[in-house]
Design an enzyme around this catalytic site. Structure first.
Site, PDB file in Angstrom:
ATOM      1  N   LYS A 149       0.838  -1.184   0.000  1.00 19.58           N
ATOM      2  CA  LYS A 149       0.000   0.000   0.000  1.00 19.58           C
ATOM      3  C   LYS A 149       0.887   1.253   0.000  1.00 19.58           C
ATOM      4  O   LYS A 149       2.032   1.135   0.450  1.00 19.58           O
ATOM      5  CB  LYS A 149      -0.915   0.004   1.220  1.00 19.58           C
ATOM      6  CG  LYS A 149      -0.144   0.265   2.532  1.00 19.58           C
ATOM      7  CD  LYS A 149      -1.031   0.652   3.644  1.00 19.58           C
ATOM      8  CE  LYS A 149      -0.895   2.036   4.133  1.00 19.58           C
ATOM      9  NZ  LYS A 149       0.329   2.550   4.677  1.00 19.58           N
ATOM     10  N   HIS A 179      -0.389  -4.582   5.718  1.00 21.58           N
ATOM     11  CA  HIS A 179       0.195  -5.444   6.749  1.00 21.58           C
ATOM     12  C   HIS A 179      -0.747  -5.682   7.935  1.00 21.58           C
ATOM     13  O   HIS A 179      -0.546  -6.615   8.706  1.00 21.58           O
ATOM     14  CB  HIS A 179       1.575  -4.929   7.200  1.00 21.58           C
ATOM     15  CG  HIS A 179       1.538  -3.783   8.164  1.00 21.58           C
ATOM     16  ND1 HIS A 179       1.386  -2.478   7.775  1.00 21.58           N
ATOM     17  CD2 HIS A 179       1.639  -3.748   9.520  1.00 21.58           C
ATOM     18  CE1 HIS A 179       1.402  -1.701   8.848  1.00 21.58           C
ATOM     19  NE2 HIS A 179       1.558  -2.442   9.920  1.00 21.58           N
ATOM     20  N   LYS A 183      -1.619  -9.209  10.694  1.00 21.71           N
ATOM     21  CA  LYS A 183      -1.510  -9.200  12.160  1.00 21.71           C
ATOM     22  C   LYS A 183      -2.303 -10.357  12.755  1.00 21.71           C
ATOM     23  O   LYS A 183      -3.488 -10.519  12.463  1.00 21.71           O
ATOM     24  CB  LYS A 183      -2.042  -7.869  12.718  1.00 21.71           C
ATOM     25  CG  LYS A 183      -1.089  -6.706  12.478  1.00 21.71           C
ATOM     26  CD  LYS A 183      -1.605  -5.462  13.179  1.00 21.71           C
ATOM     27  CE  LYS A 183      -0.806  -4.254  12.779  1.00 21.71           C
ATOM     28  NZ  LYS A 183       0.140  -3.805  13.792  1.00 21.71           N
ATOM     29  N   ASP A 236      -3.160   7.318   4.490  1.00 22.42           N
ATOM     30  CA  ASP A 236      -2.056   6.507   5.023  1.00 22.42           C
ATOM     31  C   ASP A 236      -2.580   5.300   5.803  1.00 22.42           C
ATOM     32  O   ASP A 236      -2.099   4.187   5.620  1.00 22.42           O
ATOM     33  CB  ASP A 236      -1.159   7.379   5.923  1.00 22.42           C
ATOM     34  CG  ASP A 236       0.044   6.622   6.455  1.00 22.42           C
ATOM     35  OD1 ASP A 236       0.643   5.841   5.688  1.00 22.42           O
ATOM     36  OD2 ASP A 236       0.399   6.805   7.639  1.00 22.42           O
ATOM     37  N   HIS A 241      -5.831   0.339   6.824  1.00 24.57           N
ATOM     38  CA  HIS A 241      -5.777  -0.379   8.109  1.00 24.57           C
ATOM     39  C   HIS A 241      -7.084  -0.267   8.910  1.00 24.57           C
ATOM     40  O   HIS A 241      -7.569  -1.246   9.469  1.00 24.57           O
ATOM     41  CB  HIS A 241      -4.640   0.155   8.989  1.00 24.57           C
ATOM     42  CG  HIS A 241      -3.290   0.135   8.343  1.00 24.57           C
ATOM     43  ND1 HIS A 241      -2.955  -0.729   7.332  1.00 24.57           N
ATOM     44  CD2 HIS A 241      -2.163   0.869   8.574  1.00 24.57           C
ATOM     45  CE1 HIS A 241      -1.695  -0.528   6.970  1.00 24.57           C
ATOM     46  NE2 HIS A 241      -1.193   0.445   7.708  1.00 24.57           N
ATOM     47  N   LYS A 326      -1.333  10.971  14.480  1.00 21.23           N
ATOM     48  CA  LYS A 326       0.037  10.903  15.001  1.00 21.23           C
ATOM     49  C   LYS A 326       0.219  11.933  16.108  1.00 21.23           C
ATOM     50  O   LYS A 326      -0.531  12.889  16.211  1.00 21.23           O
ATOM     51  CB  LYS A 326       1.032  11.163  13.870  1.00 21.23           C
ATOM     52  CG  LYS A 326       0.926  10.127  12.742  1.00 21.23           C
ATOM     53  CD  LYS A 326       2.262   9.794  12.160  1.00 21.23           C
ATOM     54  CE  LYS A 326       2.163   8.774  11.041  1.00 21.23           C
ATOM     55  NZ  LYS A 326       2.257   7.383  11.471  1.00 21.23           N
TER      56      LYS A 326
HETATM   57  C1  BG6 Z   1       1.834   2.187   8.096  1.00 20.35           C
HETATM   58  C2  BG6 Z   1       1.674   3.682   8.037  1.00 20.35           C
HETATM   59  O1  BG6 Z   1       1.163   1.575   7.027  1.00 20.35           O
HETATM   60  O2  BG6 Z   1       1.281   1.719   9.321  1.00 20.35           O
HETATM   61  C3  BG6 Z   1       2.334   4.340   9.237  1.00 20.35           C
HETATM   62  O3  BG6 Z   1       2.249   4.155   6.817  1.00 20.35           O
HETATM   63  C4  BG6 Z   1       1.807   3.743  10.519  1.00 20.35           C
HETATM   64  O4  BG6 Z   1       2.143   5.754   9.217  1.00 20.35           O
HETATM   65  C5  BG6 Z   1       1.907   2.224  10.472  1.00 20.35           C
HETATM   66  O5  BG6 Z   1       2.584   4.239  11.587  1.00 20.35           O
HETATM   67  C6  BG6 Z   1       1.248   1.577  11.686  1.00 20.35           C
HETATM   68  O6  BG6 Z   1       1.528   0.214  11.695  1.00 20.35           O
HETATM   69  P1  BG6 Z   1       1.615  -0.607  13.054  1.00 20.35           P
HETATM   70  O7  BG6 Z   1       1.779  -2.031  12.617  1.00 20.35           O
HETATM   71  O8  BG6 Z   1       2.802  -0.079  13.785  1.00 20.35           O
HETATM   72  O9  BG6 Z   1       0.343  -0.347  13.791  1.00 20.35           O
END
Ligand code: BG6
Length: 431
Positions: A149, A179, A183, A236, A241, A326
């Site tokens: 992504k 990703h 998880k 993002d 996610h 963030k």
């Molecule tokens: C990424 C984003 O895909 O996922 C980041 O680009 C974000 O900005 C991250 O911090 C969060 O992933 P995780 O696995 O740490 O929750």
């Protein structure tokens, strides 16, 4: 044990490869999950001396505060070194692919996974040159593509990219990666829900007051400013996610747990999601514009909160609140289902991955293994990625129109985000 394979990483010096992919390969090696005869070819632009890629991996594994914090065993590292190869080249140059082909033939690679950790503007030349050099398909083995992504930047570009991909590859070769789908904690939501009919009986509009999905982080953009400033929080993590967390918590039980059926149920939810332009708040943390590689007059959001509904019978009129951002008070990655009957504890699914815990499988390990085995269940197909953008597009148009509200680092985001939920007589669950 799976068959040997060769993983070709386009962009081996990228943040992504360093932070996630290479450490995950170390863990797979440690667990004995890389079959004998498997190889990894890292590709980047600069010519390097013999042994450079081994040194690169060594640095990554031993750098502090990176992905994995557990012990690195010399013996495992040495084993991984023997599988590692490096090729330099420009990915838009057809001659490079002849060099790659010779390398792959020399390693007797029967099954190849191409992993794209490069800029999306290189995708088209990569696909085209793989096809021209006969590497997009092998007579006796598999060729698969893993693509990170963001997949496109809106519905239109995602459709174009899908169309381009299909000129060169079949859908069963394409692994669009988010990703969060790797998880363990997200996959566990499905086992929890569908392994027990008593939970499922209260997951509906008669029992649920509302649903919250949060992905808050207590750190800023760090070194990723150049990328992040072009994208913003909604694209993002929201488009991908958060929607994956929501679909896992709300999808219907698939008829069977095959790729087609599981994906179909996720897509059904996405297609019923109602974007509400009047119910979205964008924020930016104070001094974001002073961060590295951020434009001083940037209006990019580092926070959003929104309200939506799933327009189907099961969840009719159940409000759903999503937020991500963030530099907030706390890192919290969670889906919470709040019931109407206050005697019922809210159901809280924590989707946080504990990267320093060797016992919890890393999302990248899981996804690499899935790709080797040919299981696309936890990857996005064309319909899914396009449905995600169809929901996000009208909302990101709002972000482009407006000025984000400035919020204090270490807070829970702008006051307006609290008002969004409090005006309905509810509140964000933060702890
Ligand atoms: C990424 C984003 O895909 O996922 C980041 O680009 C974000 O900005 C991250 O911090 C969060 O992933 P995780 O696995 O740490 O929750």
């Amino acid at each position: 044990m799976t068959q040997p394979f060769t993983l070709v990483i386009f962009g081996v010096t990228s943040n992504l490869a360093q932070k996630y992919l290479l450490p995950a390969l170390y863990d797979l090696e440690d667990k004995g999950l890389l079959p004998d005869g498997s190889h990894i070819i890292g590709i980047a632009r600069s010519p390097q001396k013999e042994g450079w890629i081994q040194e690169h991996l060594h640095q990554i594994l031993h750098k502090e505060n990176l992905h994995h914090k557990h012990e690195i065993k010399d013996q495992i590292k040495e084993l991984l070194f023997t599988r590692l190869h490096y090729l330099d080249g420009h990915l838009d140059n057809p001659d490079f692919y002849q060099k790659l082909k010779i390398k792959l033939d020399g390693l007797n690679s029967q099954n190849i996974i191409f992993y794209l950790a490069t800029y999306p503007d290189l995708y088209q030349p990569i696909f085209e040159n793989l096809k021209l050099s006969g590497l997009s398909n092998l007579a006796d083995g598999f060729v698969r593509l893993m693509i990170e992504k963001p997949f496109g930047s809106n519905l239109k570009t995602a459709k174009q990219l899908n169309k381009t991909l299909h000129q060169y590859f079949k859908e069963e070769q394409i692994y669009r990666l988010d990703h969060y789908l790797g998880k363990e904690a997200l996959r566990d939501i499905l086992s929890f829900r569908f392994g027990s009919s008593s939970v499922e009986s209260i997951i509906n509009k008669d029992h649920i007051d509302h649903i919250q999905v949060s992905a808050t982080e207590n750190f800023g953009v760090g070194e990723r400013g150049a990328f992040y400033d072009k994208v913003g929080a909604l694209k993002d993590v929201g488009q991908n996610h958060l929607l994956q967390m929501l679909t896992a918590a709300t999808m219907e039980k698939p008829i069977t747990f095959t790729n087609e059926e599981v994906t179909k149920e996720r897509v059904k939810i996405l297609k019923k999601l109602l974007p509400q332009k009047e119910n979205i708040i964008f924020g930016q943390y104070e001094d974001y514009t002073a961060e590295k590689n951020i434009s001083p007059d940037s209006l990019t959001e580092t926070f959003f909160a929104l309200k939506t509904f799933i327009n189907n019978d099961r969840y009719q009129n159940v409000p759903i609140y999503l937020r991500a951002g963030k530099k907030l008070a706390q890192t919290l990655t969670e889906v919470t289902i709040v019931f109407k009957d206050k005697k019922n504890q809210p159901l809280r699914y924590h989707v946080h991955s504990q990267r320093d815990n060797f016992l919890v499988q890393d999302p990248y390990e899981a996804l690499i293994l899935d790709a080797i085995r040919g299981d696309q269940t936890y990857f996005n197909d064309v319909q899914e990625v396009e449905a995600q953008w169809a929901f996000t597009d009208p909302l990101s148009a709002e972000s482009e129109k407006g000025i984000p509200v400035i919020y204090q680092p270490g807070s829970w985001g702008p006051q307006e985000a609290d008002e969004l939920i409090e005006q309905d007589g509810r509140h964000w669950i933060n702890f």
